[in-house]
Scaffold this motif. Structure first.
Motif, PDB file in Angstrom:
ATOM      1  N   ARG A 299      -3.943  78.117  45.975  1.00 56.36           N
ATOM      2  CA  ARG A 299      -3.325  78.020  44.653  1.00 56.36           C
ATOM      3  C   ARG A 299      -1.962  77.339  44.706  1.00 56.36           C
ATOM      4  O   ARG A 299      -1.526  76.723  43.754  1.00 56.36           O
ATOM      5  N   THR A 300      -1.262  77.486  45.839  1.00 54.01           N
ATOM      6  CA  THR A 300       0.068  76.905  45.981  1.00 54.01           C
ATOM      7  C   THR A 300       0.060  75.614  46.787  1.00 54.01           C
ATOM      8  O   THR A 300       1.122  75.124  47.170  1.00 54.01           O
ATOM      9  N   ASN A 301      -1.125  75.059  47.020  1.00 60.79           N
ATOM     10  CA  ASN A 301      -1.246  73.837  47.811  1.00 60.79           C
ATOM     11  C   ASN A 301      -1.026  72.621  46.907  1.00 60.79           C
ATOM     12  O   ASN A 301      -1.836  72.353  46.015  1.00 60.79           O
ATOM     13  N   PRO A 302       0.042  71.845  47.121  1.00 57.15           N
ATOM     14  CA  PRO A 302       0.285  70.691  46.255  1.00 57.15           C
ATOM     15  C   PRO A 302      -0.790  69.611  46.381  1.00 57.15           C
ATOM     16  O   PRO A 302      -1.073  68.893  45.415  1.00 57.15           O
ATOM     17  N   LEU A 303      -1.396  69.491  47.574  1.00 60.90           N
ATOM     18  CA  LEU A 303      -2.437  68.482  47.749  1.00 60.90           C
ATOM     19  C   LEU A 303      -3.629  68.770  46.845  1.00 60.90           C
ATOM     20  O   LEU A 303      -4.199  67.855  46.235  1.00 60.90           O
ATOM     21  N   LEU A 304      -4.008  70.049  46.733  1.00 58.91           N
ATOM     22  CA  LEU A 304      -5.127  70.424  45.876  1.00 58.91           C
ATOM     23  C   LEU A 304      -4.860  70.049  44.429  1.00 58.91           C
ATOM     24  O   LEU A 304      -5.711  69.471  43.742  1.00 58.91           O
ATOM     25  N   TRP A 305      -3.657  70.371  43.935  1.00 57.91           N
ATOM     26  CA  TRP A 305      -3.340  70.061  42.543  1.00 57.91           C
ATOM     27  C   TRP A 305      -3.227  68.562  42.308  1.00 57.91           C
ATOM     28  O   TRP A 305      -3.529  68.075  41.215  1.00 57.91           O
ATOM     29  N   THR A 306      -2.800  67.824  43.330  1.00 53.47           N
ATOM     30  CA  THR A 306      -2.767  66.367  43.203  1.00 53.47           C
ATOM     31  C   THR A 306      -4.177  65.809  43.034  1.00 53.47           C
ATOM     32  O   THR A 306      -4.438  64.942  42.198  1.00 53.47           O
ATOM     33  N   VAL A 307      -5.113  66.332  43.837  1.00 55.01           N
ATOM     34  CA  VAL A 307      -6.499  65.893  43.743  1.00 55.01           C
ATOM     35  C   VAL A 307      -7.082  66.253  42.381  1.00 55.01           C
ATOM     36  O   VAL A 307      -7.771  65.440  41.741  1.00 55.01           O
ATOM     37  N   LEU A 308      -6.795  67.463  41.897  1.00 57.98           N
ATOM     38  CA  LEU A 308      -7.310  67.885  40.598  1.00 57.98           C
ATOM     39  C   LEU A 308      -6.751  67.009  39.481  1.00 57.98           C
ATOM     40  O   LEU A 308      -7.486  66.590  38.570  1.00 57.98           O
ATOM     41  N   THR A 309      -5.445  66.723  39.540  1.00 56.29           N
ATOM     42  CA  THR A 309      -4.833  65.884  38.513  1.00 56.29           C
ATOM     43  C   THR A 309      -5.434  64.483  38.512  1.00 56.29           C
ATOM     44  O   THR A 309      -5.727  63.905  37.456  1.00 56.29           O
ATOM     45  N   THR A 310      -5.634  63.925  39.711  1.00 57.35           N
ATOM     46  CA  THR A 310      -6.233  62.599  39.813  1.00 57.35           C
ATOM     47  C   THR A 310      -7.652  62.597  39.266  1.00 57.35           C
ATOM     48  O   THR A 310      -8.064  61.663  38.557  1.00 57.35           O
ATOM     49  N   THR A 311      -8.429  63.648  39.576  1.00 62.01           N
ATOM     50  CA  THR A 311      -9.797  63.736  39.083  1.00 62.01           C
ATOM     51  C   THR A 311      -9.832  63.787  37.561  1.00 62.01           C
ATOM     52  O   THR A 311     -10.641  63.107  36.915  1.00 62.01           O
ATOM     53  N   VAL A 312      -8.946  64.592  36.969  1.00 61.06           N
ATOM     54  CA  VAL A 312      -8.890  64.683  35.505  1.00 61.06           C
ATOM     55  C   VAL A 312      -8.537  63.334  34.900  1.00 61.06           C
ATOM     56  O   VAL A 312      -9.121  62.911  33.895  1.00 61.06           O
ATOM     57  N   ALA A 313      -7.564  62.621  35.518  1.00 61.96           N
ATOM     58  CA  ALA A 313      -7.167  61.316  34.999  1.00 61.96           C
ATOM     59  C   ALA A 313      -8.331  60.326  35.045  1.00 61.96           C
ATOM     60  O   ALA A 313      -8.534  59.538  34.113  1.00 61.96           O
ATOM     61  N   VAL A 314      -9.124  60.367  36.130  1.00 58.63           N
ATOM     62  CA  VAL A 314     -10.277  59.478  36.239  1.00 58.63           C
ATOM     63  C   VAL A 314     -11.316  59.801  35.180  1.00 58.63           C
ATOM     64  O   VAL A 314     -11.902  58.906  34.560  1.00 58.63           O
ATOM     65  N   VAL A 315     -11.562  61.096  34.952  1.00 60.04           N
ATOM     66  CA  VAL A 315     -12.532  61.506  33.935  1.00 60.04           C
ATOM     67  C   VAL A 315     -12.079  61.048  32.550  1.00 60.04           C
ATOM     68  O   VAL A 315     -12.870  60.532  31.751  1.00 60.04           O
ATOM     69  N   VAL A 316     -10.787  61.241  32.242  1.00 61.42           N
ATOM     70  CA  VAL A 316     -10.261  60.816  30.944  1.00 61.42           C
ATOM     71  C   VAL A 316     -10.446  59.311  30.759  1.00 61.42           C
ATOM     72  O   VAL A 316     -10.891  58.844  29.703  1.00 61.42           O
ATOM     73  N   ALA A 317     -10.106  58.534  31.793  1.00 59.76           N
ATOM     74  CA  ALA A 317     -10.254  57.085  31.700  1.00 59.76           C
ATOM     75  C   ALA A 317     -11.720  56.693  31.493  1.00 59.76           C
ATOM     76  O   ALA A 317     -12.029  55.788  30.711  1.00 59.76           O
ATOM     77  N   GLY A 318     -12.644  57.389  32.189  1.00 58.98           N
ATOM     78  CA  GLY A 318     -14.063  57.086  32.035  1.00 58.98           C
ATOM     79  C   GLY A 318     -14.569  57.390  30.641  1.00 58.98           C
ATOM     80  O   GLY A 318     -15.337  56.615  30.068  1.00 58.98           O
ATOM     81  N   VAL A 319     -14.136  58.519  30.077  1.00 55.66           N
ATOM     82  CA  VAL A 319     -14.567  58.887  28.726  1.00 55.66           C
ATOM     83  C   VAL A 319     -14.061  57.873  27.712  1.00 55.66           C
ATOM     84  O   VAL A 319     -14.794  57.428  26.818  1.00 55.66           O
ATOM     85  N   ARG A 320     -12.789  57.473  27.826  1.00 57.59           N
ATOM     86  CA  ARG A 320     -12.235  56.504  26.882  1.00 57.59           C
ATOM     87  C   ARG A 320     -12.926  55.148  27.012  1.00 57.59           C
ATOM     88  O   ARG A 320     -13.177  54.470  26.020  1.00 57.59           O
ATOM     89  N   ARG A 321     -13.231  54.741  28.248  1.00 60.29           N
ATOM     90  CA  ARG A 321     -13.894  53.459  28.449  1.00 60.29           C
ATOM     91  C   ARG A 321     -15.285  53.484  27.824  1.00 60.29           C
ATOM     92  O   ARG A 321     -15.720  52.523  27.187  1.00 60.29           O
TER      93      ARG A 321
END
Length: 300
Positions: free
Chosen positions: A254-276
């Protein structure tokens, strides 16, 4: 007392969601009861089934009076869903609470994805013939099992199933889904009551607030654009799903910054895919477009 007052106040959102969208009650009810009312997972899920069942039953009344309920499809779907929900409620007694909440979070994320992408309506607006009985029963049993097991997947699984598979117009799908949700919720609750004790005072207070919210949501339904509302609520559900899922992770993750970075990147990719995808899908031709096309063909 402060915790109870906050729980009851936020419970209004459960009813507003049901009144506006025909679903989403359990998506909000379970996190509310777990993290605000501080109920154990199984008791929270059982209470949410009671709250959503009563609120859906009340919310279905104006739809029924307006003729927006397809009774044959709804009763068949609901009957199969009741059997599946009862079995899911009994099965939940043998599943660890962490697994239940993890499954609930994954259901929230899947639901949010479907909401953000939106539903495709028939271009001509005509309803398809009634689905075969076996198909309706099978779909209802599967959705009911999920509902009873994790206390989620009611309206936001039923409404797309009725609209996409059954070809019902969206207003009719919403009205019919409330009947189905009420039937399945009460059946799932019956399965839980054999193994879970409910705080009936808290349940009554939350249910009353949710019913009031459903009446308010019904009044607002025609004033908020469906696409805007569905998209905003979808992102809210996604955020809640990530939060609930994160709570089930070990402390060091829960306190691992790498995990949250990966999650944030994944969400950003999903958002971009939906908009496209939204930009690539052309809008259905309107009546004026069809008339213009017909005149061009005649001139040729």
């Amino acid at each position: 007392m402060t915790g109870l007052a906050l729980t009851v106040a936020l419970a209004v959102l459960i009813g507003v969601s049901l009144g506006l969208l025909g679903g989403g009650g359990s998506i909000l009810a379970v996190p509310l009861l777990v993290y605000v009312a501080d109920l154990p997972a199984r008791e929270a899920i059982a209470t949410s089934l009671l709250v959503v069942g009563v609120t859906s039953a009340v919310g279905a009344l104006p739809h029924a009076r307006a003729g927006r309920v397809r009774w044959r499809t709804g009763l068949l779907f609901g009957a199969a869903g009741m059997a599946g929900a009862y079995g899911g409620g009994r099965l939940a007694a043998y599943v660890p609470a962490a697994v239940l909440l993890t499954g609930f979070a994954l259901m929230m994320l899947a639901t949010a994805t479907a909401m953000i992408r939106g539903r495709r309506n028939d271009a001509d607006g005509s309803a398809r013939p009634e689905l075969p009985v076996l198909r309706v029963l099978l779909d209802g049993a599967v959705v009911g099992l999920v509902t009873g097991l994790v206390g989620a997947g009611g309206g936001f699984l039923v409404v797309p199933a009725l609209a996409l598979l059954g070809g019902l117009p969206m207003p009719v799908a919403v009205g019919t889904s409330l009947v189905v949700i009420a039937m399945k919720s009460f059946a799932g609750l019956a399965g839980y009551l054999s193994t879970v004790d409910i705080d009936w005072g808290l349940a009554a207070a939350v249910t009353g607030a949710a019913v009031l919210g459903s009446l308010a949501g019904g009044r607002l339904a025609g004033q908020v654009p469906e696409a805007v509302l569905r998209g905003a609520f979808g992102w809210f559900v996604a955020a809640m799903g990530v939060f609930v899922l994160a709570q089930q992770l070990p402390e060091h993750l829960r306190t691992n910054p790498l995990l949250w970075t990966v999650l944030t990147t994944t969400v950003a990719v999903v958002v971009a895919g939906v908009r496209r995808r939204r930009r690539q899908v052309p809008p259905p031709p309107g009546p004026s477009d069809a008339n213009t096309t017909g005149r061009r063909q005649e001139s040729m």
